[in-house]
Scaffold this active site. Structure first.
Site, PDB file in Angstrom:
ATOM      1  N   LYS A   1       0.819  -1.219   0.000  1.00  0.00           N
ATOM      2  CA  LYS A   1       0.000   0.000   0.000  1.00  0.00           C
ATOM      3  C   LYS A   1       0.849   1.263   0.000  1.00  0.00           C
ATOM      4  O   LYS A   1       0.567   2.199  -0.738  1.00  0.00           O
ATOM      5  CB  LYS A   1      -0.894   0.053   1.245  1.00  0.00           C
TER       6      LYS A   1
ATOM      7  N   ARG B   1     -10.157   1.612   8.713  1.00  0.00           N
ATOM      8  CA  ARG B   1      -9.687   0.269   9.063  1.00  0.00           C
ATOM      9  C   ARG B   1     -10.826  -0.593   9.579  1.00  0.00           C
ATOM     10  O   ARG B   1     -10.630  -1.753   9.846  1.00  0.00           O
ATOM     11  CB  ARG B   1      -8.679   0.358  10.206  1.00  0.00           C
TER      12      ARG B   1
ATOM     13  N   ARG C   1      10.837  -5.821   5.824  1.00  0.00           N
ATOM     14  CA  ARG C   1      10.594  -4.424   5.480  1.00  0.00           C
ATOM     15  C   ARG C   1      11.546  -3.469   6.210  1.00  0.00           C
ATOM     16  O   ARG C   1      11.816  -3.625   7.392  1.00  0.00           O
ATOM     17  CB  ARG C   1       9.146  -4.110   5.850  1.00  0.00           C
TER      18      ARG C   1
ATOM     19  N   ARG D   1      11.039  -1.084  10.816  1.00  0.00           N
ATOM     20  CA  ARG D   1       9.967  -0.358  11.474  1.00  0.00           C
ATOM     21  C   ARG D   1       9.694  -0.994  12.819  1.00  0.00           C
ATOM     22  O   ARG D   1       9.638  -2.211  12.920  1.00  0.00           O
ATOM     23  CB  ARG D   1       8.713  -0.503  10.610  1.00  0.00           C
TER      24      ARG D   1
ATOM     25  N   ARG E   1      -1.444  -7.651  13.964  1.00  0.00           N
ATOM     26  CA  ARG E   1      -1.867  -6.710  12.920  1.00  0.00           C
ATOM     27  C   ARG E   1      -2.581  -7.436  11.783  1.00  0.00           C
ATOM     28  O   ARG E   1      -3.568  -6.945  11.250  1.00  0.00           O
ATOM     29  CB  ARG E   1      -0.665  -5.920  12.404  1.00  0.00           C
TER      30      ARG E   1
END
Ligand code: AMP
Length: 212
Positions: A13, A88, A127, A159, A171
Site C-alpha cells: 500500500k 480500518r 521491510r 519499522r 496486525r
C-alpha cells in the site's frame, strides 16, 4: 480524485500510494505514518497512540477519526486525496462517508491490494524504512548503500512494529477481522476495485493506474 487504499500488511500500500500521489498529484495520507511521526516527535498524540502501535492494535476510532478529519480539512486535500490505512473498520468507514457528505463529496473508489498470506508475511518481516523521510525498502530491495537512504541519506532501519512476531501476527488478525469486511461495504456501494498485488511495484502500479 478521492480514493482509499487498503489490504493486508505487506501488500504494498505504501509503495503504491507514493506512486499514485506522484502521478496524479493528490496527497497520500497515511494514518500509520501520521501516528509514527507523532511517536517519534513525542507529541501528545504520540503518547496516546504509542502502546496501541507497539502491540499492533488499532488506535481508538474517535481519536483516529479526529486526526483524519483535521488532515482532510487542509488546503492540499481540496482537489482530492488518497487515504492509506484509513478506514480500518466499519465505524471509520461510515465516519469517513459522513465527513465527505458534509463537504458535498464522496469517495470515487476503494482500492484493495491483495496478496497471499505467506507473501504478506515475507514482505513485512523484511521491510525497512528511512527514519528521516519514511521511504520504504526491503531486505530484498535495500538502498544502494547499506543502511543509508537513497533519497535523503537518513538511517534505514526496521519499522518498530515490524520487529516483533506477535505484533505482526496481531496486525494481520486485526486486518482480517476488522478491515477485510470493508470489501463488502464498498462492494455494496459499487466502488470496490480489487487489484492483484503480486509482482514488481511497476507491474502492480500498471494495474492500479488502469483502475484509477
Ligand atoms: P500502518 O502503517 O497503516 O500499518 O499502521 C501502523 C499502526 O498504526 C497500526 O497497527 C495501528 O496501531 C495504527 N493505525 C494506523 N491507521 C489506523 C487506523 N485507521 N485506525 C486505527 N489505528 C491505526
Amino acid at each position: 480524485m478521492r480514493l482509499i487504499i487498503f489490504g493486508p500488511q505487506g501488500a504494498g500500500k505504501g509503495t503504491q500510494s507514493a506512486l499514485i500521489s506522484q502521478k496524479y498529484g493528490v496527497p497520500a495520507i497515511s494514518t500509520g505514518e501520521i501516528f509514527r511521526w507523532a511517536v517519534t516527535e513525542g507529541s501528545d498524540l504520540g503518547h496516546e497512540v504509542a502502546s496501541y502501535m507497539t502491540e499492533g492494535r488499532l488506535v481508538p476510532d474517535d481519536l483516529t477519526i479526529k486526526v483524519v478529519s483535521e488532515r482532510l480539512s487542509a488546503e492540499d486535500c481540496a482537489a482530492g486525496f488518497l487515504l492509506d490505512g484509513f478506514p480500518r473498520n466499519l465505524k471509520q468507514a461510515t465516519a469517513l462517508d459522513e465527513l465527505l457528505a458534509a463537504k458535498d463529496v464522496a469517495l470515487n473508489a476503494a482500492l484493495v491490494l491483495e496478496v497471499p498470506h505467506e507473501v504478506s508475511l515475507r514482505r513485512i518481516t523484511g521491510r525497512l524504512m528511512c527514519a528521516s523521510c519514511g521511504a520504504g525498502y526491503h531486505l530484498d530491495a535495500p538502498p544502494e548503500t547499506d543502511g543509508v537512504c537513497d533519497n535523503c541519506g537518513g538511517d534505514v532501519v526496521r519499522r518498530g512494529d515490524d520487529v516483533s512476531d506477535a505484533t505482526v501476527r496481531t496486525r494481520l488478525e486485526v486486518y482480517h477481522a476488522q478491515t477485510e469486511p470493508l470489501k463488502k461495504y464498498y462492494e455494496d456501494k459499487g466502488i470496490l476495485r480489487i487489484i492483484d498485488g503480486m509482482g514488481t511495484p511497476d507491474e502492480v502500479f500498471a494495474r492500479v493506474a488502469t483502475v484509477v
